[in-house]
Write a protein that holds these residues in place. Structure first.
Motif, PDB file in Angstrom:
ATOM      1  N   LEU A  24     -87.099 -60.283 -91.150  1.00  0.00           N
ATOM      2  CA  LEU A  24     -86.083 -59.272 -90.874  1.00  0.00           C
ATOM      3  C   LEU A  24     -86.570 -58.223 -89.885  1.00  0.00           C
ATOM      4  O   LEU A  24     -85.763 -57.456 -89.354  1.00  0.00           O
ATOM      5  N   MET A  25     -87.890 -58.197 -89.642  1.00  0.00           N
ATOM      6  CA  MET A  25     -88.449 -57.242 -88.679  1.00  0.00           C
ATOM      7  C   MET A  25     -88.372 -57.765 -87.240  1.00  0.00           C
ATOM      8  O   MET A  25     -88.816 -57.090 -86.308  1.00  0.00           O
ATOM      9  N   LEU A  26     -87.827 -58.948 -87.038  1.00  0.00           N
ATOM     10  CA  LEU A  26     -87.762 -59.539 -85.701  1.00  0.00           C
ATOM     11  C   LEU A  26     -87.071 -58.645 -84.669  1.00  0.00           C
ATOM     12  O   LEU A  26     -87.510 -58.601 -83.507  1.00  0.00           O
ATOM     13  N   PRO A  27     -85.990 -57.932 -85.008  1.00  0.00           N
ATOM     14  CA  PRO A  27     -85.384 -57.045 -83.999  1.00  0.00           C
ATOM     15  C   PRO A  27     -86.357 -55.985 -83.488  1.00  0.00           C
ATOM     16  O   PRO A  27     -86.347 -55.657 -82.299  1.00  0.00           O
ATOM     17  N   MET A  28     -87.195 -55.440 -84.382  1.00  0.00           N
ATOM     18  CA  MET A  28     -88.182 -54.465 -83.943  1.00  0.00           C
ATOM     19  C   MET A  28     -89.186 -55.110 -82.995  1.00  0.00           C
ATOM     20  O   MET A  28     -89.545 -54.539 -81.961  1.00  0.00           O
ATOM     21  N   MET A  29     -89.644 -56.311 -83.357  1.00  0.00           N
ATOM     22  CA  MET A  29     -90.578 -57.017 -82.496  1.00  0.00           C
ATOM     23  C   MET A  29     -89.947 -57.307 -81.134  1.00  0.00           C
ATOM     24  O   MET A  29     -90.572 -57.141 -80.085  1.00  0.00           O
ATOM     25  N   GLY A  30     -88.686 -57.736 -81.153  1.00  0.00           N
ATOM     26  CA  GLY A  30     -88.003 -58.020 -79.897  1.00  0.00           C
ATOM     27  C   GLY A  30     -87.916 -56.798 -79.009  1.00  0.00           C
ATOM     28  O   GLY A  30     -88.151 -56.872 -77.797  1.00  0.00           O
ATOM     29  N   GLY A  31     -87.567 -55.653 -79.598  1.00  0.00           N
ATOM     30  CA  GLY A  31     -87.500 -54.425 -78.817  1.00  0.00           C
ATOM     31  C   GLY A  31     -88.847 -54.039 -78.237  1.00  0.00           C
ATOM     32  O   GLY A  31     -88.941 -53.628 -77.072  1.00  0.00           O
ATOM     33  N   MET A  32     -89.918 -54.168 -79.037  1.00  0.00           N
ATOM     34  CA  MET A  32     -91.253 -53.827 -78.561  1.00  0.00           C
ATOM     35  C   MET A  32     -91.692 -54.741 -77.427  1.00  0.00           C
ATOM     36  O   MET A  32     -92.240 -54.296 -76.417  1.00  0.00           O
ATOM     37  N   LEU A  72     -77.213 -55.495 -93.038  1.00  0.00           N
ATOM     38  CA  LEU A  72     -78.407 -55.951 -92.330  1.00  0.00           C
ATOM     39  C   LEU A  72     -78.254 -55.807 -90.820  1.00  0.00           C
ATOM     40  O   LEU A  72     -79.218 -55.525 -90.115  1.00  0.00           O
ATOM     41  N   TRP A  73     -77.027 -56.007 -90.323  1.00  0.00           N
ATOM     42  CA  TRP A  73     -76.834 -55.902 -88.875  1.00  0.00           C
ATOM     43  C   TRP A  73     -77.083 -54.475 -88.392  1.00  0.00           C
ATOM     44  O   TRP A  73     -77.600 -54.260 -87.289  1.00  0.00           O
ATOM     45  N   LEU A  74     -76.742 -53.491 -89.232  1.00  0.00           N
ATOM     46  CA  LEU A  74     -76.974 -52.105 -88.853  1.00  0.00           C
ATOM     47  C   LEU A  74     -78.470 -51.788 -88.920  1.00  0.00           C
ATOM     48  O   LEU A  74     -79.002 -51.080 -88.054  1.00  0.00           O
ATOM     49  N   SER A  75     -79.154 -52.320 -89.936  1.00  0.00           N
ATOM     50  CA  SER A  75     -80.606 -52.153 -90.015  1.00  0.00           C
ATOM     51  C   SER A  75     -81.277 -52.765 -88.799  1.00  0.00           C
ATOM     52  O   SER A  75     -82.257 -52.228 -88.273  1.00  0.00           O
ATOM     53  N   ALA A  76     -80.758 -53.911 -88.338  1.00  0.00           N
ATOM     54  CA  ALA A  76     -81.320 -54.577 -87.166  1.00  0.00           C
ATOM     55  C   ALA A  76     -81.196 -53.704 -85.918  1.00  0.00           C
ATOM     56  O   ALA A  76     -82.109 -53.646 -85.088  1.00  0.00           O
ATOM     57  N   ILE A  77     -80.050 -53.011 -85.788  1.00  0.00           N
ATOM     58  CA  ILE A  77     -79.871 -52.102 -84.643  1.00  0.00           C
ATOM     59  C   ILE A  77     -80.873 -50.959 -84.712  1.00  0.00           C
ATOM     60  O   ILE A  77     -81.492 -50.585 -83.703  1.00  0.00           O
ATOM     61  N   TYR A  78     -81.062 -50.399 -85.908  1.00  0.00           N
ATOM     62  CA  TYR A  78     -82.041 -49.327 -86.067  1.00  0.00           C
ATOM     63  C   TYR A  78     -83.428 -49.808 -85.644  1.00  0.00           C
ATOM     64  O   TYR A  78     -84.172 -49.084 -84.957  1.00  0.00           O
TER      65      TYR A  78
END
Length: 527
Positions: free
Chosen positions: A301-309, A353-359
């Protein structure tokens, strides 16, 4: 260095960086399995703490040693230490052995992290480093997500492979680094090792980290142990500064701090370490404790953070190389990071979860835009003979901030959690039916922090109170972290908008004639 050699070296350095950063995160999800196998619950936290303390304390030593003896022998020594320790950790028969070998691993990892950046700075001018060092930020992002996932999977197969997996990867890096740097080495110089500086710096850092790790957990903040550790650390730091002013080859050359940019960037690195690690550590805690996901799934679930980084680390590196300046990337990165942390204060039990992903995407983008430009800022201002020490200072400050921030924010959350449970839990227990009461014990609550799955098996009224208490505690953690990150916005605005030097020849000229600094580094006087 040919392009082929540069790519070979860079690939090897990325691999060494991956090994060190992965070991910070891969063990956490497997710890319950490891502890159960080795029967050492009392030493549970020391498996992580020993690695963190050794890594942080050894970082400045590697930077200075590489300035004196050259990069190749020091980075090879760090890789060998790390690989030997990995093999020994995998062979551990009890928790004491594992803790000791994890500390030895940390000694090697301290060199892998800082020397990877330093070696790149030897073969590329500052203006070109951004687009290459941006990939290091991508590696760090990858490890922050892949570590928990891989650790959880290997724990189900055989937890010892968490350490054995380092061996083939490390050998490839060892051979590649040795082959390329053997043909391209920086000259060493006459040296005199600062033994007294090392003998005071290392215990000063260890005392500080122990105080922040134990404070509010094992001992009260006002206890004699914690106050004694803080006092010992402060005394050793003062003694260290006194020694460094008189050492012929100081471990941490104080002349670097006469540059306002370097001093300010060091403080920013320390503050950013607190904010960055709060996101990496406490967001998975929300998914596991509050939402009930497994460690492996929380890592995914942390993949969006990794993608942004990854995206922002690489793209900002290329943009900095094109523009030739770094200040406004730091301002933007610190601002976006702060906004991301503020968004996480809005997390609730029913947050989609989609909102958490945006955060997470916002927070990851800010961190990715921030990490590498700060390294460039510090490397750009120091003289070539202090390049290793200057680079290691950045990593040291960031690691120290992360260690202190993790401990302090953990204490903040635990205090809030205890207050919430003390206020709301009696009422929830009173609502339990006789059947629910028979299956519920206070031992279940005591095990909550050690096993997230316990939360999901609590009686429903108690479960809701515990989840809400964790949510409120994490809200406070992210509020404090956002406040700290906001300070970095102010500090980055104070940085001068210096131009990155554009050629290795310029760096060598600065080494030969320090008076050319004012000419070679042009400051933009515009706002």
């Amino acid at each position: 260095m040919s392009r082929r050699e540069l790519f070979t070296l860079f690939g090897a350095l990325m691999l060494t960086m991956l090994l060190a950063s992965l070991d910070q995160t891969i063990v956490g999800t497997a710890l319950p399995t490891i502890v159960g196998d080795l029967h050492g619950m009392d030493d549970y936290t020391w498996v992580v703490t020993a690695y963190l303390i050794a890594t942080t304390a050894s970082t400045p030593l590697y930077g200075k040693m590489s300035d004196l003896y050259g990069r190749r022998p020091i980075i090879l020594a760090a890789i060998v230490i790390f690989l030997v320790a990995s093999a020994l950790a995998g062979l551990s028969q009890d928790m004491l052995q594992l803790v000791l070998f994890r500390g030895l691993q940390g000694l090697g990892a301290g060199g892998l992290m800082t020397l990877a950046f330093t070696v790149v700075s030897d073969v590329l001018p500052p203006r070109e480093r951004g687009k290459y060092q941006g990939f290091f930020g991508a590696v760090f992002a990858l490890s922050s997500v892949a570590g928990p996932v891989l650790g959880g999977w290997l724990a189900e197969v055989d937890w010892r492979w968490i350490f054995y997996i380092n061996l083939p990867l490390g050998l490839v890096a060892l051979i590649a680094v040795n082959q390329v740097l053997r043909r391209h080495t920086i000259p060493t110089r006459q040296h005199q090792i600062d033994y007294l500086g090392a003998a005071t710096l290392v215990p000063a850092v260890v005392c500080l980290l122990l105080a922040t790790t134990w404070g509010g957990q094992s001992y009260a903040w006002t206890s004699g142990v914690i106050l004694g550790l803080f006092s010992a650390s402060a005394t050793l730091i003062v003694l260290f500064i006194f020694i460094e002013t008189r050492a012929e080859e100081p471990i941490l050359p104080l002349r670097m701090f006469r540059q306002g940019t370097f001093s300010l960037a060091s403080v920013i690195a320390l503050i950013f370490g607190i904010a960055m690690f709060s996101g990496i550590i406490y967001i998975p805690l929300f998914f596991q404790m509050v939402r009930g996901y497994t460690p492996t799934n929380s890592g995914l679930l942390m993949l969006p953070m990794m993608g942004g980084m990854v995206i922002m680390s690489v793209s900002s590196g290329f943009m900095i190389s094109r523009v030739g300046r770094y200040k406004w990337f730091l301002v933007a990165g610190s601002t976006i990071t702060t906004i991301g942390l503020i968004l996480f204060t809005q997390l609730h039990l029913d947050t989609p979860l989609w909102l958490s992903a945006i955060y997470m995407l916002v927070l990851g983008s800010g961190m990715g835009m921030f990490m590498q430009p700060l390294v460039l800022a510090m490397q750009n201002i120091v003289k070539i003979e202090d390049l290793g020490a200057g680079t290691s200072t950045n990593n040291f400050a960031r690691s120290l901030g992360g260690a202190i921030g993790t401990a302090v924010l953990g204490a903040v959350m635990n205090t809030k959690l205890d207050d919430e449970l003390a206020a709301d839990l009696p009422g929830a227990v009173a609502q339990l039916t006789p059947e629910q009461t028979a299956g519920f014990t206070q031992a279940d609550l005591a095990n909550v922090m050690e096993s997230p799955t316990v939360v999901q098996h609590l009686p429903e009224p108690v479960k809701e109170v515990v989840q809400q208490s964790f949510t409120n505690g994490l809200d406070l953690v992210f509020t404090v972290a956002a406040s700290i990150a906001a300070v970095s916005i102010i500090l980055t605005l104070l940085l001068p908008n210096l131009e990155l030097r554009g050629a290795i020849a310029e760096e060598q000229q600065r080494h030969d004639d320090p008076d050319t600094d004012a000419i070679r580094i042009k400051s933009d006087t515009s706002p």
